[in-house]
Structure formats: structure tokens, C-alpha cells
Design an enzyme around this catalytic site. Structure first.
Site, PDB file in Angstrom:
ATOM      1  CD  GLN A 108      -1.037  -0.469   3.728  1.00  0.00           C
ATOM      2  OE1 GLN A 108      -1.193   0.349   4.636  1.00  0.00           O
ATOM      3  NE2 GLN A 108      -1.620  -1.674   3.720  1.00  0.00           N
ATOM      4  CG  HIS A 110      -0.619   5.642   3.836  1.00  0.00           C
ATOM      5  ND1 HIS A 110      -1.740   4.851   3.782  1.00  0.00           N
ATOM      6  CD2 HIS A 110       0.241   5.007   4.677  1.00  0.00           C
ATOM      7  CE1 HIS A 110      -1.570   3.788   4.554  1.00  0.00           C
ATOM      8  NE2 HIS A 110      -0.372   3.859   5.105  1.00  0.00           N
ATOM      9  CD  GLU A 129       2.025   4.077   8.017  1.00  0.00           C
ATOM     10  OE1 GLU A 129       0.879   4.191   8.487  1.00  0.00           O
ATOM     11  OE2 GLU A 129       2.345   3.156   7.254  1.00  0.00           O
ATOM     12  CG  HIS A 186       4.054   1.303   3.710  1.00  0.00           C
ATOM     13  ND1 HIS A 186       3.526   2.400   3.063  1.00  0.00           N
ATOM     14  CD2 HIS A 186       3.160   0.993   4.684  1.00  0.00           C
ATOM     15  CE1 HIS A 186       2.378   2.752   3.630  1.00  0.00           C
ATOM     16  NE2 HIS A 186       2.133   1.902   4.621  1.00  0.00           N
ATOM     17  NE  ARG A 206      -6.794  -3.075   1.246  1.00  0.00           N
ATOM     18  CZ  ARG A 206      -8.090  -2.819   1.330  1.00  0.00           C
ATOM     19  NH1 ARG A 206      -8.806  -2.681   0.221  1.00  0.00           N
ATOM     20  NH2 ARG A 206      -8.675  -2.728   2.493  1.00  0.00           N
TER      21      ARG A 206
END
Length: 336
Positions: A108, A110, A129, A186, A206
Site C-alpha cells: 500500500q 498513503h 507514519e 510499504h 492498495r
């Protein structure tokens, strides 16, 4: 955790840390380690995520103690800004989780704030993150980054399913720290448990999901065009400057902070004895990953142990930890 009652000294209400009720999420890749290793009372099923400190609408925590008891963290942010130093952001900017990857997560990526604002629900942030690896099976690895040199090559390799040549595999072990900026392809893989500190976002695109099917018998949705749009090309590895110092009876490790991370700073504390700290940010998020001890502030002692998560509000300017514990602290960045 039993609610902690407010104590009054000399007519003044003593400010307390905000202990939070956990929120659990079932995931196709989840397991039961949140129960067996942390002692949480979790629902039946494959529980992949504990949302430990969250004001996101998909899983806001409820404050368990003090004057804000029973209020969700998002409402506290909107209505009780004394606790947060009167920050300007419309939403509480951070989210702390524990993830139990009993099976591999989807590959995936982001979006950043700008793409999320343009394409996702109103108020949704982008998602940078990071992971502190709590445990990892032997020979564990992450998917982190890719080998495409151009966006067209990235698109071609995604559409053809050439995952073997596109994706980078990186070995990982307990105690490692991994910073994952938005735009980074990642995936956590089987056998890894992490504490995740992230922007308060639940947007995931995804690329690949191992052709798995969900409970409904259908393959989960992929987001190929969005993934191509937001992935950083070529892949860039952040250059972290991880440092450690001895303070009182603790070793404090600085994992990431500004300017590398504009959204949050993350610190690790290995404590065997006592540690006195003073506030360096509007508020501080705390997760106890191992051991047990006491958090003390304003004349009050609070027992804490492995699996305890809480927020030190703006009114508490100094505090002390006592005991033998492994702790992760995070503070908000200047960008909200």
C-alpha cells in the site's frame, strides 16, 4: 483500567493525564497477540489493530478518567482546548496504534495532505507514519520502497503485476524504527508487531493484496490509479539521525523529529529507576510497551504497565516516571 477519580488539593482541581479506552479493529491479516502478549480483552476474530490514542471518526477513544471521563477524544479536542495548548488544527493531528500482522498486510501507499484534501472526505489528513518494531519472527521483512525509475515505469510494473522486480524487501527485527513518509510503498509482513505513530488518517491505497478474498468471498478493493498518483518516484529513503542519551536512570532515544518529520517527533525511553521530564510540546502521547511502574504529576501517582496508553495534557508541565519500563513518547509537529 479502573477510572481514576479527580483529586482536589487546596480547592484546586489537579490536572490528570488522559487515560483512554482502547478501540479494536478486526483485519483479514490480524491475530490474537494483542490478547496473548499485551493482556487486552479483545473481541473474537482476527484483531489486527488497537487504536490506542485516536480522535479519528473511524475509532475515537473515550477518556476513562477525570473531568473529561466519558468524552471521546475528538470532542475533547473541539471543546476542551486547555488540555491541548489551544492548537489551531481542526482535528487532533496524531494517531497511535499497535498492529499485529499475523499475516502480511496489503502492499500500500498513503497520500499527502494536499491529495487527501482534494480526493478524500472533508477533514481527512494525509498519512505519514512510523513504526517501532515490538517483536518480529526470525527472518521477518518489510516491503519498503520500490525500484521504478519513472512514474510510467511504476505504472507499467503495477499494471503488469511485476511485484518481484518492483518491490523492495528490507529485513527487520525487534527494536528497529522505520519512518514511512506519505508516498512510500510499504507493507508489514507476517510475524511482525509494531507500535505505529501516524497522522490522524485512515486513508490507504492498495496496490496488491495477494489475491486474497474477504469474509464476503470477494477480493478486496485495489486503488491502482491513486497509488500511481501519490507514490514518490524514484523511491527515497529518509536519512534519520537516531541518537541516544542518558538522562537520570533512563536512556532516551530520539528516533525522528523536525525537520525530517514535520508532523510528529518520536522518542524511546528505556527506564530502570526514575526519570524526571518537563514539557517540550503542547501535549505528549505515551505508550508503555513493556514493564510496569508509576507516572507521577502534580502530587498524584498513577500505576502504569505494559499496554497502558495516555496523553499528558498541556496543564501538566513536569512529571516523573518510576519503575522498569520501555516507553514510546510522541509529540505533535508544527504542521497540523
Amino acid at each position: 483500567m479502573e477510572p481514576i477519580t479527580t483529586t482536589n488539593f487546596g480547592g484546586f482541581d489537579v490536572t490528570q493525564p488522559l487515560f483512554l479506552e482502547p478501540v479494536f479493529h478486526e483485519k483479514i491479516w490480524g491475530g490474537r497477540k494483542l490478547e496473548t502478549e499485551f493482556g487486552y480483552q479483545i473481541p473474537a476474530g482476527n484483531i489486527g489493530e488497537l487504536w490506542a490514542i485516536s480522535a479519528h471518526p473511524n475509532g475515537p477513544n473515550v477518556v476513562a478518567n477525570g473531568p473529561l471521563a466519558g468524552k471521546t477524544l475528538d470532542k475533547a479536542w473541539a471543546e476542551d482546548q486547555d488540555y491541548f495548548g489551544h492548537q489551531s488544527g481542526k482535528v487532533f493531528p496524531l494517531l497511535t496504534k499497535i498492529l499485529d500482522a499475523n499475516a502480511s498486510l496489503s502492499v500500500q501507499v498513503h497520500p499527502d495532505d494536499a491529495y487527501a484534501a482534494a480526493h478524500e472526505r472533508p477533514g481527512e489528513l494525509g498519512k505519514t507514519e512510523c513504526w517501532y518494531v515490538i517483536s518480529a519472527d526470525p527472518d521477518s521483512y518489510l516491503i519498503y520502497g520500490h525500484h521504478a525509475k519513472t512514474r510510467q515505469q511504476l505504472a507499467d510494473m503495477i499494471h503488469s503485476g511485476d511485484w518481484e522486480h518492483l518491490l523492495r524487501k528490507v529485513p527487520v527485527k525487534a527494536g528497529d524504527f522505520v519512518y514511512v513518509p506519505s508516498g512510500t510503498i510499504h507493507a508489514l509482513n507476517k510475524g511482525i508487531v509494531v507500535l505505529e505513530t501516524q497522522q490522524s488518517s485512515d486513508t490507504t491505497y492498495r496496490l496488491y493484496d495477494y489475491d486474497r478474498v474477504g469474509a464476503d468471498g470477494k477480493k478486496r478493493e485495489l486503488h491502482l490509479q491513486q497509488s500511481i498518483d501519490v507514490t514518490t518516484v524514484p523511491s527515497v529513503d529518509p536519512k534519520l539521525d537516531i541518537t541516544s542519551e542518558k538522562v537520570d536512570d533512563a536512556t532516551i532515544t530520539t528516533y525522528v523529529t523536525a525537520p525530517i518529520s514535520p508532523f510528529f517527533s518520536v522518542y524511546g525511553i528505556a527506564l530502570a529507576g526514575q526519570l524526571h521530564q518537563t514539557a517540550s510540546a503542547p501535549y505528549t502521547l505515551v505508550s508503555v510497551l513493556d514493564g510496569a511502574g508509576t507516572f507521577s504529576a502534580d502530587g498524584q501517582d498513577y500505576p502504569v504497565k505494559k499496554g497502558t496508553h495516555f496523553l499528558i495534557p498541556n496543564q501538566i508541565k513536569d512529571w516523573q516516571f518510576s519503575g522498569k519500563m520501555q516507553i514510546i513518547e510522541s509529540t505533535p509537529g508544527e504542521t497540523e
